[in-house]
Scaffold this motif. Structure first.
Motif, PDB file in Angstrom:
ATOM      1  N   ALA A  54      -3.594  -4.556  -9.424  1.00 20.22           N
ATOM      2  CA  ALA A  54      -2.630  -4.896 -10.469  1.00 20.22           C
ATOM      3  C   ALA A  54      -2.576  -3.748 -11.467  1.00 20.22           C
ATOM      4  O   ALA A  54      -3.613  -3.184 -11.840  1.00 20.22           O
ATOM      5  N   ILE A  55      -1.375  -3.389 -11.874  1.00 23.65           N
ATOM      6  CA  ILE A  55      -1.172  -2.310 -12.847  1.00 23.65           C
ATOM      7  C   ILE A  55      -0.643  -2.929 -14.130  1.00 23.65           C
ATOM      8  O   ILE A  55       0.371  -3.638 -14.129  1.00 23.65           O
ATOM      9  N   LEU A  56      -1.331  -2.655 -15.224  1.00 26.04           N
ATOM     10  CA  LEU A  56      -0.912  -3.167 -16.523  1.00 26.04           C
ATOM     11  C   LEU A  56      -0.286  -2.034 -17.324  1.00 26.04           C
ATOM     12  O   LEU A  56      -0.908  -0.984 -17.504  1.00 26.04           O
ATOM     13  N   THR A  57       0.922  -2.225 -17.789  1.00 25.73           N
ATOM     14  CA  THR A  57       1.596  -1.201 -18.575  1.00 25.73           C
ATOM     15  C   THR A  57       2.340  -1.848 -19.726  1.00 25.73           C
ATOM     16  O   THR A  57       2.821  -2.985 -19.602  1.00 25.73           O
ATOM     17  N   ARG A  58       2.418  -1.134 -20.811  1.00 25.88           N
ATOM     18  CA  ARG A  58       3.104  -1.689 -21.973  1.00 25.88           C
ATOM     19  C   ARG A  58       4.612  -1.721 -21.775  1.00 25.88           C
ATOM     20  O   ARG A  58       5.299  -2.589 -22.281  1.00 25.88           O
ATOM     21  N   GLY A  59       5.156  -0.757 -21.020  1.00 24.51           N
ATOM     22  CA  GLY A  59       6.606  -0.657 -20.919  1.00 24.51           C
ATOM     23  C   GLY A  59       7.166   0.001 -22.154  1.00 24.51           C
ATOM     24  O   GLY A  59       6.451   0.254 -23.135  1.00 24.51           O
ATOM     25  N   TYR A  60       8.452   0.285 -22.117  1.00 24.62           N
ATOM     26  CA  TYR A  60       9.030   1.005 -23.238  1.00 24.62           C
ATOM     27  C   TYR A  60      10.515   0.688 -23.337  1.00 24.62           C
ATOM     28  O   TYR A  60      11.280   0.977 -22.413  1.00 24.62           O
ATOM     29  N   GLY A  61      10.925   0.084 -24.468  1.00 31.38           N
ATOM     30  CA  GLY A  61      12.334  -0.126 -24.732  1.00 31.38           C
ATOM     31  C   GLY A  61      12.993  -1.059 -23.722  1.00 31.38           C
ATOM     32  O   GLY A  61      12.351  -1.822 -23.010  1.00 31.38           O
ATOM     33  N   PRO A  62      14.338  -1.015 -23.642  1.00 31.29           N
ATOM     34  CA  PRO A  62      15.067  -1.914 -22.744  1.00 31.29           C
ATOM     35  C   PRO A  62      14.939  -1.534 -21.279  1.00 31.29           C
ATOM     36  O   PRO A  62      15.256  -2.314 -20.402  1.00 31.29           O
ATOM     37  N   TYR A  63      14.487  -0.297 -21.007  1.00 30.43           N
ATOM     38  CA  TYR A  63      14.314   0.167 -19.626  1.00 30.43           C
ATOM     39  C   TYR A  63      12.852   0.523 -19.391  1.00 30.43           C
ATOM     40  O   TYR A  63      12.411   1.618 -19.735  1.00 30.43           O
ATOM     41  N   PRO A  64      12.084  -0.400 -18.824  1.00 28.87           N
ATOM     42  CA  PRO A  64      10.689  -0.058 -18.496  1.00 28.87           C
ATOM     43  C   PRO A  64      10.656   0.839 -17.267  1.00 28.87           C
ATOM     44  O   PRO A  64      10.177   0.469 -16.195  1.00 28.87           O
ATOM     45  N   ASP A  65      11.185   2.077 -17.449  1.00 33.17           N
ATOM     46  CA  ASP A  65      11.468   2.952 -16.312  1.00 33.17           C
ATOM     47  C   ASP A  65      10.235   3.271 -15.474  1.00 33.17           C
ATOM     48  O   ASP A  65      10.272   3.213 -14.240  1.00 33.17           O
ATOM     49  N   GLU A  66       9.124   3.606 -16.136  1.00 32.25           N
ATOM     50  CA  GLU A  66       7.923   3.971 -15.381  1.00 32.25           C
ATOM     51  C   GLU A  66       7.386   2.780 -14.596  1.00 32.25           C
ATOM     52  O   GLU A  66       6.922   2.929 -13.461  1.00 32.25           O
ATOM     53  N   ALA A  67       7.455   1.592 -15.196  1.00 31.12           N
ATOM     54  CA  ALA A  67       6.981   0.394 -14.504  1.00 31.12           C
ATOM     55  C   ALA A  67       7.834   0.094 -13.278  1.00 31.12           C
ATOM     56  O   ALA A  67       7.322  -0.294 -12.222  1.00 31.12           O
ATOM     57  N   ILE A  68       9.143   0.284 -13.402  1.00 27.12           N
ATOM     58  CA  ILE A  68      10.045   0.049 -12.271  1.00 27.12           C
ATOM     59  C   ILE A  68       9.740   1.022 -11.141  1.00 27.12           C
ATOM     60  O   ILE A  68       9.704   0.650  -9.965  1.00 27.12           O
ATOM     61  N   VAL A  69       9.523   2.293 -11.488  1.00 27.85           N
ATOM     62  CA  VAL A  69       9.209   3.297 -10.470  1.00 27.85           C
ATOM     63  C   VAL A  69       7.908   2.947  -9.758  1.00 27.85           C
ATOM     64  O   VAL A  69       7.814   3.017  -8.525  1.00 27.85           O
ATOM     65  N   LEU A  70       6.891   2.563 -10.530  1.00 22.01           N
ATOM     66  CA  LEU A  70       5.606   2.205  -9.920  1.00 22.01           C
ATOM     67  C   LEU A  70       5.760   1.031  -8.943  1.00 22.01           C
ATOM     68  O   LEU A  70       5.193   1.046  -7.854  1.00 22.01           O
ATOM     69  N   GLN A  71       6.529   0.021  -9.340  1.00 19.67           N
ATOM     70  CA  GLN A  71       6.693  -1.131  -8.457  1.00 19.67           C
ATOM     71  C   GLN A  71       7.452  -0.765  -7.189  1.00 19.67           C
ATOM     72  O   GLN A  71       7.135  -1.248  -6.092  1.00 19.67           O
ATOM     73  N   ARG A  72       8.431   0.128  -7.305  1.00 19.88           N
ATOM     74  CA  ARG A  72       9.189   0.567  -6.130  1.00 19.88           C
ATOM     75  C   ARG A  72       8.317   1.376  -5.175  1.00 19.88           C
ATOM     76  O   ARG A  72       8.402   1.227  -3.962  1.00 19.88           O
ATOM     77  N   ARG A  73       7.480   2.234  -5.740  1.00 23.60           N
ATOM     78  CA  ARG A  73       6.668   3.108  -4.897  1.00 23.60           C
ATOM     79  C   ARG A  73       5.409   2.423  -4.376  1.00 23.60           C
ATOM     80  O   ARG A  73       4.773   2.922  -3.442  1.00 23.60           O
ATOM     81  N   LEU A  74       5.041   1.300  -4.981  1.00 29.72           N
ATOM     82  CA  LEU A  74       3.790   0.617  -4.624  1.00 29.72           C
ATOM     83  C   LEU A  74       4.072  -0.847  -4.299  1.00 29.72           C
ATOM     84  O   LEU A  74       3.732  -1.757  -5.066  1.00 29.72           O
ATOM     85  N   PRO A  75       4.703  -1.106  -3.173  1.00 29.95           N
ATOM     86  CA  PRO A  75       5.089  -2.491  -2.858  1.00 29.95           C
ATOM     87  C   PRO A  75       3.906  -3.440  -2.692  1.00 29.95           C
ATOM     88  O   PRO A  75       4.082  -4.660  -2.836  1.00 29.95           O
ATOM     89  N   ASN A  76       2.715  -2.917  -2.411  1.00 28.59           N
ATOM     90  CA  ASN A  76       1.551  -3.786  -2.227  1.00 28.59           C
ATOM     91  C   ASN A  76       0.805  -4.074  -3.527  1.00 28.59           C
ATOM     92  O   ASN A  76      -0.126  -4.894  -3.534  1.00 28.59           O
ATOM     93  N   ALA A  77       1.184  -3.389  -4.594  1.00 30.22           N
ATOM     94  CA  ALA A  77       0.580  -3.646  -5.905  1.00 30.22           C
ATOM     95  C   ALA A  77       1.519  -4.522  -6.731  1.00 30.22           C
ATOM     96  O   ALA A  77       2.691  -4.694  -6.393  1.00 30.22           O
ATOM     97  N   ARG A  78       1.006  -5.051  -7.821  1.00 35.28           N
ATOM     98  CA  ARG A  78       1.848  -5.820  -8.738  1.00 35.28           C
ATOM     99  C   ARG A  78       1.774  -5.172 -10.107  1.00 35.28           C
ATOM    100  O   ARG A  78       0.684  -4.836 -10.595  1.00 35.28           O
TER     101      ARG A  78
END
Length: 329
Positions: free
Chosen positions: A84-108
């Motif tokens: 599991a990856i915990l991230t704060r996110g940033y603004g209306p576009y949690p861009d880094e979190a979205i990228v991580l989820q796309r690149r890591l389908p087996n993680a949450r």
């Protein structure tokens, strides 16, 4: 409105304005940081331990060190566990979190300010390993391993705290790190051993996710909402492309259709045959937008360029900690 002010302030810093005010604020900020650490070190502010191991990945300075790609590398290496990856996110576009989820389908990926709450939720949903993204300053959650990422081109952010320099934490916090990672430029002389990381392009895709032709020899125009786009430029240059223009947005700044269309026409007039952006910028673009140039998304990852033994010891240490937690339950 809050984000607009933040992007405006970032540009004032880039243009070296309000220097005296920034110096005063820097001193105040450094005092607040030191006081906060003192309160945690003396258990006046509580540190909460959860029932699964936590690996923190953080940095001393604001943005642009390669922290998120390192989270991706660790999660990929440890993908045989429930990560599991915990991230704060940033603004209306949690861009880094979205990228991580796309690149890591087996993680949450879990997004939120209260990462103690997120960790407990992740564990309740089956996680057995927590990666705490941007965790160096988040003292409220106990961590079992502390990883710190440094930018080899500007290791200590100019030597001053925000907003005069780029420091978010004092350099002596490296003494608390289990492993130090360095990206971009690998110094020959450093006071301790480290793992050197280098960027490699995995592929270049269109906005629909389909691979496109190689960019070697092409005239390209870049746009990037990064704290420091120089590494992105270097990556593209290393792919033998010719950069004819760069649109530099503030870190995490949204990409509006109107501004992107205007930039695309300007880039085409300068001879560009394609626009290139990072994955975190691509998630903010309407995939159905009509532009005079195609958009290529540069997908990157990190590889170990130095300190392979240290890297292997880190992974073995994490595996050992996982076994300890498993045997105690």
């Amino acid at each position: 409105m809050k984000l607009r002010w933040l992007f405006w302030w970032q540009r004032q810093i880039e243009q070296d304005r309000f220097v005296f005010l920034r110096r005063v604020l820097s001193v105040i900020f450094s005092f607040v940081v030191a006081l906060r650490h003192w309160l945690y070190d003396h258990a006046i502010l509580p540190t909460i331990k959860v029932s699964k191991p936590v690996i923190s990945i953080g940095n001393l300075v604001a943005g642009g060190t390669g922290k998120t790609p390192l989270v991706q590398l660790l999660a990929s290496t440890l993908s045989h566990h429930q990560v599991a990856i915990l991230t704060r996110g940033y603004g209306p576009y949690p861009d880094e979190a979205i990228v991580l989820q796309r690149r890591l389908p087996n993680a949450r990926v879990y997004i939120g300010k209260d990462r103690v709450k997120l960790a407990r939720r992740a564990i309740a949903e089956g996680a057995d390993l927590i990666l705490l993204d941007d965790g160096l300053q988040y003292r409220r959650l106990h961590r079992d391993v502390e990883c710190v990422v440094l930018d080899g081109t500007n290791v200590f952010g100019g030597g001053h705290f925000l907003p005069w320099g780029l420091l978010r934490d004092a350099p002596h916090r490296l003494d608390k790190a289990d492993v130090v990672f360095i990206t971009k430029k690998l110094p020959d002389l450093f006071s301790r051993s480290y793992v050197g990381l280098e960027v490699q392009i995995d592929r270049i895709a269109n906005l629909e996710g389909n691979p496109i032709v190689p960019i070697a020899g092409q005239n390209v125009a870049l746009f990037a909402g990064l704290a420091n786009p120089s590494a992105f430029c270097t990556t593209v240059q290393n792919a033998k492309a010719h950069i004819v223009d760069l649109w530099r947005l503030a870190d995490h700044e949204p990409v509006t259709d109107e501004r992107l269309k205007a930039y695309a026409w300007s880039a085409k007039n300068k001879g560009a045959s394609i626009l290139l952006c990072t994955e975190k910028d691509a998630v903010k673009i309407d995939p159905d937008i009509e532009l005079p140039l195609p958009v290529g998304v540069v997908e990157i990852s990190l590889s170990i360029a130095r300190g392979q033994d240290t890297w292997q010891k880190l992974i073995a240490n994490i595996e050992g900690i996982l076994r300890q937690y498993s045997s105690s339950t």
